[in-house]
Design a protein around this motif. Structure first.
Motif, mmCIF file in Angstrom:
data_model
loop_
_atom_site.group_PDB
_atom_site.id
_atom_site.type_symbol
_atom_site.label_atom_id
_atom_site.label_comp_id
_atom_site.label_asym_id
_atom_site.label_seq_id
_atom_site.Cartn_x
_atom_site.Cartn_y
_atom_site.Cartn_z
ATOM 1 N N GLN A 190 19.316 -12.761 0.571
ATOM 2 C CA GLN A 190 19.974 -12.431 1.836
ATOM 3 C C GLN A 190 18.946 -11.850 2.787
ATOM 4 O O GLN A 190 17.867 -11.431 2.362
ATOM 5 N N ASP A 191 19.297 -11.812 4.075
ATOM 6 C CA ASP A 191 18.320 -11.337 5.058
ATOM 7 C C ASP A 191 17.897 -9.900 4.740
ATOM 8 O O ASP A 191 16.736 -9.618 4.498
ATOM 9 N N LYS A 203 14.859 -10.560 2.204
ATOM 10 C CA LYS A 203 14.229 -11.853 2.513
ATOM 11 C C LYS A 203 12.713 -11.672 2.642
ATOM 12 O O LYS A 203 11.936 -12.536 2.212
ATOM 13 N N CYS A 223 23.492 -14.238 5.489
ATOM 14 C CA CYS A 223 23.269 -13.436 6.693
ATOM 15 C C CYS A 223 24.125 -12.180 6.574
ATOM 16 O O CYS A 223 25.344 -12.237 6.675
ATOM 17 N N ARG A 224 23.496 -11.051 6.330
ATOM 18 C CA ARG A 224 24.250 -9.814 6.171
ATOM 19 C C ARG A 224 24.051 -8.871 7.354
ATOM 20 O O ARG A 224 24.998 -8.390 7.932
ATOM 21 N N ASP A 226 21.817 -9.612 9.997
ATOM 22 C CA ASP A 226 21.331 -10.377 11.140
ATOM 23 C C ASP A 226 20.017 -9.791 11.681
ATOM 24 O O ASP A 226 19.695 -9.955 12.856
ATOM 25 N N TRP A 231 11.293 -17.453 8.768
ATOM 26 C CA TRP A 231 12.079 -18.621 8.358
ATOM 27 C C TRP A 231 11.139 -19.786 8.085
ATOM 28 O O TRP A 231 10.282 -20.089 8.910
ATOM 29 N N TRP A 238 20.717 -21.330 5.561
ATOM 30 C CA TRP A 238 21.733 -20.272 5.574
ATOM 31 C C TRP A 238 22.842 -20.575 4.584
ATOM 32 O O TRP A 238 23.354 -21.699 4.533
ATOM 33 N N HIS A 240 25.892 -19.543 4.804
ATOM 34 C CA HIS A 240 27.158 -19.877 5.483
ATOM 35 C C HIS A 240 27.159 -21.318 6.005
ATOM 36 O O HIS A 240 28.198 -21.952 6.054
#
Ligand code: PRX
Length: 653
Positions: A190-191, A203, A223-224, A226, A231, A238, A240
């Motif tokens: 996760q981010d 990340k 994305c938790r 943001d 990247w 992602w 999602h």
């Protein structure tokens, strides 16, 4: 006991004993001793009965296959799907029942019914299939406590792919090493994570790990927060986006009972972490059975295990056990003291938690924070409490019962390990008399013995080695790619018997009192860390010539990491270097492994064969009389180290 092992801590009870409250006992799942007696007489029949809790696509033909012991196999010939057992099976009767009440640290919430969770797992299983993950695939997971974590695990299980979850407190370097060892092709991360109002750069750490693990071709990112992250197009996607694009339809396929479900790395007494391998049918049988029986689970319970899924407790008693049983769980993302020191009690009262499972280190921290914190919340629905991860001192036990359990809730002190997969020693709350500080007896279908050096059982009251003398379904199957180390670590010392690595004594009633590890493994805040792993990280710093690490007893964390370091010529042991070394360990292993104190010494105490005498360092750290030091090759070093004991306290974090 080995000389290098920790001082055996003896937790003496004050003699207090508590029988189960009559109403509790009358309604309990197991309230009849004959159930236990029958299981003890025929453990295999007991486990076969427990396995029938699950939905099997093909029944097993042999319950225990011991032809190739100690490579035991359970329920051979049987097939089942773990995710279908945790989800699909409940849809008809419990589709709208809440599976997970999730609460984020900032206060946001997600409610997942069994139907919701099923749909999300199916979507993600389809997404993983598109990334090339199938039966026998390998997926690494490095996340905080977000709903996508159990979703990712269950999606792997659904596909027959094995996962390895790496606790979010480990560094990028540690993650990279584990991903390579595991042979992962996909990483799910996760981010950033939330912890104590701050963000954890998951990340960012994962990027560093991915540089070291070229075999990992895809990274899927939740994305938790943001927050800003790097990247890599083509590699990063992602979560999602993949979930939204995937179909919610997925038909689970039956898997072999011995299909690997996961490997979980844990510290052993050498520098290299061990990949503990768990398989499917036996593991799920063990966790479902013990979750129901130890926590006396009822359909209307709201159950909360406040561990992290990155450890075995979370695998077995947040994800697989509770979901296999169709339970409603609470899952919390963040720090227990954020934003206020009553956060846990606030959550417990709002969701109406009835069963709470915590580590003693957390209980001791809550004690320190004060009685007023739980007192301000309605905890009256709590009917059962659990403890796990380390010995619980009677004072913390009593506080837990009084202030959280309303003076009545039974406490189950559960002893088990990453290797055992599920709880081995624990009181049965409707049946057993509780003694603060004792974990009680082995559960039905399990057998423990306390052996002396010669392999014979020691008399009641005497300390010895805890062994398990009958195989059980959720036992580890091997160490990943290292059958030899599996045999030498657990089975060579007392052939045919599993060496747990803990000291233990049994009282005249047959109750077990755990006495701490007998090897070079520390237990810091319920986290298992190897002294040698931290020593290697320290020695790897250019200033360090030699290092010895010990766990010294600590009133809150159980053990605290103390390092003794000798420096190379030309380096000065000052506060700046202490900070640098602590950071160095955080980079190599993770912040959880940072020594609490670092002491510079001209030499380390060694036996004539060159072995570092950790016992002596522990005595120095805990300000004990040093006793006999004549076996030392370098006796004079003791005085020098003793003098630095004060410095050590001054250097504490
Ligand atoms: O020393 C024992 C201690 O934790 C070790 C296992 O650590 P790990 O594999 O990380 O699993 C922890 C969660 C199951 C054991 O060898 N331990 C665990 N539970 C207890 C305990 N020591 C005393 N009492 C317990 N209830």
């Amino acid at each position: 006991m080995s000389e290098s092992g920790p001082a055996i801590r003896n937790l003496q009870a004050d003699g207090a004993q508590y029988s189960p409250p009559a109403a509790f006992a009358a309604a309990a799942r197991i309230h009849d001793r004959s159930v236990v007696e029958q299981a003890d007489a025929d453990p295999i029949a007991w486990w076969e009965d427990q396995a029938r809790r699950l939905a099997w696509d093909t029944p097993w033909t042999r319950a225990l296959d011991d032809d190739d012991a100690p490579f035991y196999r359970w329920f051979t010939g049987g097939t089942l799907n773990i995710a279908a057992n945790c989800l699909d099976r409940h849809l008809a009767e419990r589709g709208d029942k809440v599976a997970i009440h999730w609460e984020g640290e900032p206060g946001d919430t997600v409610t997942l019914t069994y139907r919701d969770l099923h749909a999300r797992v199916c979507r993600f299983a389809n997404a993983l299939t598109d990334l090339g993950v199938g039966v026998g695939g390998r997926v690494a997971i490095y996340m905080g406590m977000v709903p996508e974590l159990p979703i990712a695990m269950l999606a792997c299980a659904r596909l027959g792919a094995a996962h390895t979850v790496v606790f979010g407190g480990f560094s990028g370097e540690a993650l990279g090493e584990r991903m390579v060892d595991f042979g992962a092709s996909v990483l799910i991360t996760q981010d950033e994570g939330w912890r104590g109002g701050k963000t954890i750069p998951l990340k960012g750490n994962a990027d560093e790990a991915l540089d070291r693990a070229p075999g990992v071709r895809h990274s899927v990112v939740v994305c938790r927060t943001d927050g800003d992250i790097n990247w890599t197009p083509g590699r990063d996607q992602w979560f999602h986006d993949l979930e939204a694009a995937a179909s919610p339809e997925h038909v689970a396929q039956p898997m072999d009972a011995e299909q690997m479900l996961f490997a979980l790395y844990t510290s052993g007494s050498t520098g290299k972490p061990k990949g503990i391998v768990h398989t499917s049918g036996g593991y799920l049988t063990g966790v479902a059975s013990t979750h129901a029986n130890v926590f006396d689970l009822r359909d209307d319970d709201v159950y909360w295990c406040a561990a992290d899924i990155g450890w075995i407790t979370g695998h077995s008693y947040i994800v697989y056990g509770p979901l296999a049983n169709g339970a409603t769980s609470v899952m919390y993302e963040g720090a227990p003291g954020y934003p206020g020191q009553d956060r846990l009690w606030d959550i417990a009262s709002r969701y109406g938690v009835t069963i709470l499972y915590l580590a003693p280190t957390a209980i001791r921290m809550f004690m320190k924070w004060g009685d007023q914190e739980p007192a301000g919340h309605d905890l009256s629905r709590i009917r059962l409490l659990g403890s796990v991860g380390e010995p619980i001192n009677p004072e913390a036990w009593e506080w837990y019962r009084t202030h959280i359990g309303g003076g009545a809730a039974p406490i189950v002190d559960t002893w088990w390990q990453t290797e055992t997969g599920s709880i081995i020693v624990s009181p049965l709350p409707g049946l057993d008399t509780l003694k603060p500080g004792s974990a009680g007896k082995t559960l039905p279908g399990l057998r423990a013995e306390i052996l002396g050096e010669d392999g014979n059982p020691v008399p009641a009251g005497e300390g010895g080695y805890l062994v398990l003398s009958h195989p059980w379904p959720s036992m580890l199957r091997t160490l990943l790619d290292d059958d030899e180390r599996y045999v030498s670590t657990y089975w060579d010392r007392f052939p045919g018997k599993y060496l747990a690595g803990d000291g233990c004594r049994q009282d005249a009633d047959g109750d077990l009192w755990l006495l701490g590890r007998i090897d070079d493994v520390m237990n810091v805040s319920g986290h298992r860390l190897s002294t040698i792993e931290i020593e290697s990280a320290l020695v790897d710093h250019p200033a360090v010539a030699e290092a010895a690490v010990i766990g010294r007893s600590d009133p809150v964390t159980g053990e605290a990491i103390a390092a003794f370091v000798t420096l190379r010529d030309g380096f000065e042991g000052d506060a700046i270097l202490i900070a640098e070394l602590r950071d160095h360990v955080a980079i190599r292993i993770g912040a959880i492994a940072k020594p609490k104190s670092i002491v510079f010494t001209p030499d380390l105490p060694k036996t004539r064969s060159g072995k570092i005498m950790r016992r002596l360092l522990r005595d120095v750290s805990e300000q004990r009389n040093l006793g006999d030091v004549t076996t030392l090759a370098n006796e004079e070093v003791v005085a020098a180290i003793s003098e630095t004991a004060e410095t050590m306290r001054a250097s504490e974090d």
